[in-house]
Design a protein around this motif. Sequence first.
Motif, PDB file in Angstrom:
ATOM      1  N   UNK A 408       0.863  -1.193   0.000  1.00 21.87           N
ATOM      2  CA  UNK A 408       0.000   0.000   0.000  1.00 21.87           C
ATOM      3  C   UNK A 408       0.894   1.236   0.000  1.00 21.87           C
ATOM      4  N   UNK A 409       1.299   1.681  -1.179  1.00 21.01           N
ATOM      5  CA  UNK A 409       2.332   2.700  -1.310  1.00 21.01           C
ATOM      6  C   UNK A 409       1.811   4.053  -1.775  1.00 21.01           C
ATOM      7  N   UNK A 410       0.574   4.122  -2.234  1.00 19.17           N
ATOM      8  CA  UNK A 410       0.125   5.329  -2.932  1.00 19.17           C
ATOM      9  C   UNK A 410      -0.771   6.218  -2.082  1.00 19.17           C
ATOM     10  N   UNK A 411      -1.776   5.644  -1.437  1.00 15.55           N
ATOM     11  CA  UNK A 411      -2.808   6.456  -0.783  1.00 15.55           C
ATOM     12  C   UNK A 411      -3.030   5.971   0.644  1.00 15.55           C
ATOM     13  N   UNK A 412      -2.450   6.645   1.629  1.00 15.36           N
ATOM     14  CA  UNK A 412      -2.562   6.164   3.013  1.00 15.36           C
ATOM     15  C   UNK A 412      -3.970   6.248   3.590  1.00 15.36           C
ATOM     16  N   UNK A 413      -4.810   7.132   3.074  1.00 17.10           N
ATOM     17  CA  UNK A 413      -6.174   7.219   3.594  1.00 17.10           C
ATOM     18  C   UNK A 413      -7.010   6.041   3.112  1.00 17.10           C
ATOM     19  N   UNK A 414      -6.917   5.721   1.817  1.00 17.29           N
ATOM     20  CA  UNK A 414      -7.610   4.530   1.331  1.00 17.29           C
ATOM     21  C   UNK A 414      -7.067   3.277   2.020  1.00 17.29           C
ATOM     22  N   UNK A 415      -5.751   3.207   2.189  1.00 18.05           N
ATOM     23  CA  UNK A 415      -5.150   2.032   2.841  1.00 18.05           C
ATOM     24  C   UNK A 415      -5.637   1.883   4.275  1.00 18.05           C
ATOM     25  N   UNK A 416      -5.902   2.989   4.937  1.00 16.14           N
ATOM     26  CA  UNK A 416      -6.366   2.975   6.330  1.00 16.14           C
ATOM     27  C   UNK A 416      -7.634   2.143   6.499  1.00 16.14           C
ATOM     28  N   UNK A 417      -8.556   2.230   5.539  1.00 10.47           N
ATOM     29  CA  UNK A 417      -9.803   1.469   5.639  1.00 10.47           C
ATOM     30  C   UNK A 417      -9.814   0.203   4.801  1.00 10.47           C
ATOM     31  N   UNK A 418      -9.040   0.169   3.728  1.00  8.59           N
ATOM     32  CA  UNK A 418      -9.083  -1.004   2.854  1.00  8.59           C
ATOM     33  C   UNK A 418      -8.213  -2.141   3.392  1.00  8.59           C
ATOM     34  N   UNK A 419      -7.164  -1.816   4.158  1.00  6.41           N
ATOM     35  CA  UNK A 419      -6.374  -2.840   4.828  1.00  6.41           C
ATOM     36  C   UNK A 419      -6.837  -2.914   6.285  1.00  6.41           C
ATOM     37  N   UNK A 420      -5.990  -3.409   7.140  1.00  3.75           N
ATOM     38  CA  UNK A 420      -6.361  -3.394   8.552  1.00  3.75           C
ATOM     39  C   UNK A 420      -6.300  -4.786   9.178  1.00  3.75           C
ATOM     40  N   UNK A 421      -6.741  -4.879  10.409  1.00  4.71           N
ATOM     41  CA  UNK A 421      -7.375  -3.813  11.179  1.00  4.71           C
ATOM     42  C   UNK A 421      -6.386  -2.741  11.628  1.00  4.71           C
ATOM     43  N   UNK A 422      -6.898  -1.522  11.771  1.00  5.94           N
ATOM     44  CA  UNK A 422      -6.099  -0.415  12.285  1.00  5.94           C
ATOM     45  C   UNK A 422      -6.487  -0.162  13.735  1.00  5.94           C
ATOM     46  N   UNK A 423      -5.526   0.356  14.477  1.00  7.15           N
ATOM     47  CA  UNK A 423      -5.801   0.753  15.864  1.00  7.15           C
ATOM     48  C   UNK A 423      -5.140   2.100  16.108  1.00  7.15           C
ATOM     49  N   UNK A 424      -5.573   2.766  17.137  1.00  8.94           N
ATOM     50  CA  UNK A 424      -4.949   4.025  17.508  1.00  8.94           C
ATOM     51  C   UNK A 424      -3.582   3.745  18.131  1.00  8.94           C
ATOM     52  N   UNK A 425      -2.541   4.312  17.535  1.00  6.00           N
ATOM     53  CA  UNK A 425      -1.198   4.214  18.105  1.00  6.00           C
ATOM     54  C   UNK A 425      -1.026   5.277  19.185  1.00  6.00           C
ATOM     55  N   UNK A 426      -1.459   6.496  18.860  1.00  6.68           N
ATOM     56  CA  UNK A 426      -1.539   7.572  19.848  1.00  6.68           C
ATOM     57  C   UNK A 426      -2.923   8.209  19.722  1.00  6.68           C
ATOM     58  N   UNK A 427      -3.597   8.401  20.843  1.00  7.50           N
ATOM     59  CA  UNK A 427      -4.843   9.169  20.867  1.00  7.50           C
ATOM     60  C   UNK A 427      -4.669  10.308  21.853  1.00  7.50           C
TER      61      UNK A 427
END
Length: 463
Positions: A408-427
């Motif tokens: 996932x090298x091009x669009x980090x916003x699309x990658x955020x939801x299309x890959x995953x799961x994501x978690x909060x590293x810092x909130x």
Amino acid sequence: MQAGSRQPALPGTAKADTLITNAHVVADRDTEYPGGWIALTTGRVAAVGHSFEAPPQAHHTIDAGGRLLTPGLVNTHHHMYQNLTRSYGPAVNGSLFDWLTTLYPLWAGLDEENTYLSTYVGIVELLMGGCTTSSDHLYVHPRPGLIDAQVAAATELGFRFMAVRGSMTRSEEDGGLPPASVVQDHDTIMADAERLVAAYHDPSPGAMTRIALGPCSPFSVSEKIMVSSAEFAAKHDVRLHSHLVEDHEEDTYCLVTYGCRPVEYFERVGWASDRAWVAHLIYPSDAEVARLAAAGVGATQCPSSNMMIGGGSMDAMKMRSLGLTVGLGCDGSASTDSASLWMETRNAMLLGRLRNGPASMQARDALDIATRGGAACLGWDDEVGHLRPGACADVVVWETHPVALAGALVDPVEAWLRTGPARAWHTMVAGKLLVQEGEPVAAALPDVLRRHRTAAAAIQRLA
């Protein structure tokens, strides 16, 4: 996508409190800073910039390691007390009404202690899923002081919180669904609303705690409490929240009881205003949506809960095209069984694409609903849901495992939801770290979890 323009740094030689560098910063819709930085001071965003712009000096610097940084997500519909009955076996396969009638007798066991514990756990879970502002709709009041317990938990954790003083007045004996043990009379509800607003509602900029009124639903409250709540909200300048058009059975109930459909009833009792937002809104007509939008009403989509119960879900993008403000919500843990705003944002995108095709909804649309849309529903959109200078310093740096992100090298916003799961590293909320490197900054959490387990067993009658 447009790159953000240069923002002014702090005046003179003043230092920021915190500087986060080496991040893909999403400051607002259509405003992004690849490889950028953000400076925070006194609980506010001071400046945002590109990697080629010199950031201000800061007392504390965090290297985001190339990760995505967004505004904190905003949860516009939840029932935190329900994590005491998560995945409760006898209720998991029923319709909405079956689910409610099974669980109401258990929720009659709510008291200040288990309400505090469930709110504490609910907030920590939200923080881990990238949520920095949440409303919570507590409409079961078998004992006094439950909203006070919620505010205490949110204040202790440093979380931005809108407590919705919910209510039910119509029990089984009056043709409603809940048992008499969890409903209250009109005067008791309105007197407590007056007390809570005086004690906790903060209308000032940067507020951490606000109060709203939330009669539960057309089938659980009287017309009188709906009218009184609308009048009270206008007098005290607070917001209004309720469930609306969640189930086909609600249509039948309103036609039999009120002689009209739910949206018409909503209008009749004085709720069609820009201080109101509603949960679900699954089955309205286009004309009803247009009327609500014209009145300034907002609506919450709860993707996971709707799928779990199997009762349909709002067409969020169509609603927005009709002018309606749309936010996201986790809904109660007893239906969703999880409180991750990242998951709700992803599921909102997937539902939108399933319903209307792959070009109909992108990751940035879902992010906008989860941030700006949610903030607008809560009336907090001037300060929350974006990271323009002057906004509240409610920030999330996201972490997805490198294996999931490989390629996932091009669009980090699309990658955020299309890959995953994501978690909060810092909130961060108001510039304070509440999740650090994936772990909650909450010293009392182990003890709270132990007490929560005991409370959950008791309320499920397993003790």
